[in-house]
Design a protein around this motif. Structure first.
Motif, mmCIF file in Angstrom:
data_model
loop_
_atom_site.group_PDB
_atom_site.id
_atom_site.type_symbol
_atom_site.label_atom_id
_atom_site.label_comp_id
_atom_site.label_asym_id
_atom_site.label_seq_id
_atom_site.Cartn_x
_atom_site.Cartn_y
_atom_site.Cartn_z
ATOM 1 N N LYS A 1 0.809 -1.286 -0.107
ATOM 2 C CA LYS A 1 -0.077 -0.149 -0.050
ATOM 3 C C LYS A 1 1.017 1.441 -0.136
ATOM 4 N N ALA A 2 0.282 2.354 -0.661
ATOM 5 C CA ALA A 2 1.072 3.622 -0.444
ATOM 6 C C ALA A 2 0.926 4.223 0.937
ATOM 7 N N VAL A 3 2.096 4.850 1.151
ATOM 8 C CA VAL A 3 2.145 5.497 2.517
ATOM 9 C C VAL A 3 1.894 7.009 2.399
ATOM 10 N N PRO A 4 1.209 7.647 3.279
ATOM 11 C CA PRO A 4 1.199 9.069 3.194
ATOM 12 C C PRO A 4 2.510 9.771 3.446
ATOM 13 N N ASP A 5 2.743 11.012 3.030
ATOM 14 C CA ASP A 5 3.686 11.968 3.002
ATOM 15 C C ASP A 5 4.172 12.055 4.730
ATOM 16 N N LYS A 6 5.162 12.298 5.373
ATOM 17 C CA LYS A 6 5.552 12.167 6.600
ATOM 18 C C LYS A 6 4.682 11.229 7.528
ATOM 19 N N PRO A 7 4.866 9.808 7.221
ATOM 20 C CA PRO A 7 4.059 9.058 8.083
ATOM 21 C C PRO A 7 4.369 8.857 9.272
ATOM 22 N N LEU A 8 5.571 9.421 9.949
ATOM 23 C CA LEU A 8 5.876 9.526 11.566
ATOM 24 C C LEU A 8 4.614 10.229 12.224
ATOM 25 N N TRP A 9 4.068 11.199 11.636
ATOM 26 C CA TRP A 9 3.267 12.207 11.982
ATOM 27 C C TRP A 9 1.782 11.370 11.999
ATOM 28 N N ALA A 10 1.137 11.005 13.040
ATOM 29 C CA ALA A 10 -0.044 10.160 13.086
ATOM 30 C C ALA A 10 -1.139 10.915 12.152
ATOM 31 N N LEU A 11 -1.359 12.092 12.388
ATOM 32 C CA LEU A 11 -2.524 12.826 11.766
ATOM 33 C C LEU A 11 -2.447 12.803 10.330
ATOM 34 N N ASN A 12 -1.184 12.594 9.755
ATOM 35 C CA ASN A 12 -1.000 12.562 8.252
ATOM 36 C C ASN A 12 -1.804 11.390 7.837
ATOM 37 N N TRP A 13 -1.935 10.418 8.698
ATOM 38 C CA TRP A 13 -2.734 9.203 7.970
ATOM 39 C C TRP A 13 -3.977 9.325 7.835
ATOM 40 N N ALA A 14 -4.567 10.648 8.001
ATOM 41 C CA ALA A 14 -5.921 10.964 7.714
ATOM 42 C C ALA A 14 -6.038 11.222 6.144
ATOM 43 N N ARG A 15 -4.797 11.238 5.485
ATOM 44 C CA ARG A 15 -5.035 11.316 4.057
ATOM 45 C C ARG A 15 -4.755 9.772 3.241
ATOM 46 N N PHE A 16 -4.715 8.726 4.039
ATOM 47 C CA PHE A 16 -4.266 7.409 3.704
ATOM 48 C C PHE A 16 -5.521 6.840 2.892
ATOM 49 N N GLY A 17 -5.409 6.086 1.744
ATOM 50 C CA GLY A 17 -6.446 5.448 1.107
ATOM 51 C C GLY A 17 -7.670 6.347 0.698
ATOM 52 N N ARG A 18 -8.714 5.735 1.279
ATOM 53 C CA ARG A 18 -10.066 6.543 0.948
ATOM 54 C C ARG A 18 -10.813 6.555 2.240
ATOM 55 N N ALA A 19 -11.886 7.557 2.365
ATOM 56 C CA ALA A 19 -12.466 7.595 3.525
ATOM 57 C C ALA A 19 -13.470 6.414 3.768
ATOM 58 N N ALA A 20 -13.634 5.701 4.790
ATOM 59 C CA ALA A 20 -14.436 4.451 5.213
ATOM 60 C C ALA A 20 -15.730 5.156 5.605
ATOM 61 N N PRO A 21 -16.729 4.308 5.073
ATOM 62 C CA PRO A 21 -18.225 4.862 5.367
ATOM 63 C C PRO A 21 -18.579 4.319 6.860
ATOM 64 N N GLN A 22 -18.060 3.373 7.417
ATOM 65 C CA GLN A 22 -17.977 2.759 8.720
ATOM 66 C C GLN A 22 -16.627 2.120 9.187
ATOM 67 N N PRO A 23 -16.173 1.875 10.215
ATOM 68 C CA PRO A 23 -15.165 1.292 10.554
ATOM 69 C C PRO A 23 -15.269 -0.383 10.337
ATOM 70 N N ALA A 24 -14.192 -0.704 9.779
ATOM 71 C CA ALA A 24 -14.238 -2.284 9.427
ATOM 72 C C ALA A 24 -12.699 -2.871 9.511
ATOM 73 N N LEU A 25 -12.584 -4.198 9.765
ATOM 74 C CA LEU A 25 -11.424 -4.929 9.786
ATOM 75 C C LEU A 25 -10.309 -4.358 8.903
ATOM 76 N N GLY A 26 -9.295 -3.776 9.333
ATOM 77 C CA GLY A 26 -8.155 -3.472 8.657
ATOM 78 C C GLY A 26 -8.131 -2.060 8.179
ATOM 79 N N ASP A 27 -9.211 -1.038 8.655
ATOM 80 C CA ASP A 27 -9.351 0.328 8.387
ATOM 81 C C ASP A 27 -8.339 1.094 9.507
ATOM 82 N N VAL A 28 -7.715 2.101 8.734
ATOM 83 C CA VAL A 28 -6.616 2.820 9.421
ATOM 84 C C VAL A 28 -7.491 3.843 10.447
#
Length: 174
Positions: free
Chosen positions: A72-99
């Motif tokens: 999977k592609a990793v967001p820019d500056k992945p050490l900063w946890a809040l940057n993971w809000a740009r990973f993948g796509r928005a999830a409609p509800q939480p599911a196994l494996g969601d970030v």
């Protein structure tokens, strides 16, 4: 902190990021000035230069190595946890494996959804009590929910609800 045996669905055809993360359960940060060679190896594997575990929270590093191993592609500056809000796509509800990205007083925290109960998400992540494990984190702290991009979404990518638990809520994952 929960035991993986409490989540039997995690070992039955999990999404690849979850499978990669489960392999790392139990890795602990070395206490003191000496950096853990496994965690330092993750930084090299993820292409993150100038990293040392004792001064930087490593939840984002853990997720970066898990994501890369899963292709999977990793967001820019992945050490900063809040940057993971740009990973993948928005999830409609939480599911196994969601970030799942959480806010905390000193910034953020990031990990993978494995389950939930009425008040908390059960999160598989790194730097949770200085180790890789599953913790309960209050739903109210959720900042973002992101789904990895799949060619074909695995059938196991769905919500998993657990009954009432007496396990403590995490208040600071560092």
């Amino acid at each position: 902190m929960s035991d993986i045996a409490s989540y039997p669905w995690v070992s039955a055809y999990p999404p690849r990021m979850v499978a990669e993360a489960v392999r790392l359960i139990g890795v602990r940060e070395t206490v003191g000035a000496k950096d853990d060679p496994r965690i330092m190896g993750w930084a090299k594997e993820a292409g993150i230069a100038g990293y040392w575990a004792d001064s930087v929270p490593w939840c984002g590093l853990f997720l970066a190595v898990v994501a890369r191993r899963a292709g999977k592609a990793v967001p820019d500056k992945p050490l900063w946890a809040l940057n993971w809000a740009r990973f993948g796509r928005a999830a409609p509800q939480p599911a196994l494996g969601d970030v799942l990205v959480f806010r905390r007083p000193s910034g953020g925290h990031v990990g993978l959804y494995v389950a939930e109960d009425a008040t908390a998400f059960h999160v598989l992540g790194g730097n949770q009590g200085d180790r890789v494990c599953i913790l309960r984190i209050a739903k109210a702290r959720l900042h973002a929910m992101r789904r990895p991009l799949y060619r074909a979404e695995p059938a196991s990518v769905r919500p998993y609800r657990m009954g009432t638990t007496t396990a403590a809520l995490s208040t600071n994952e560092a």
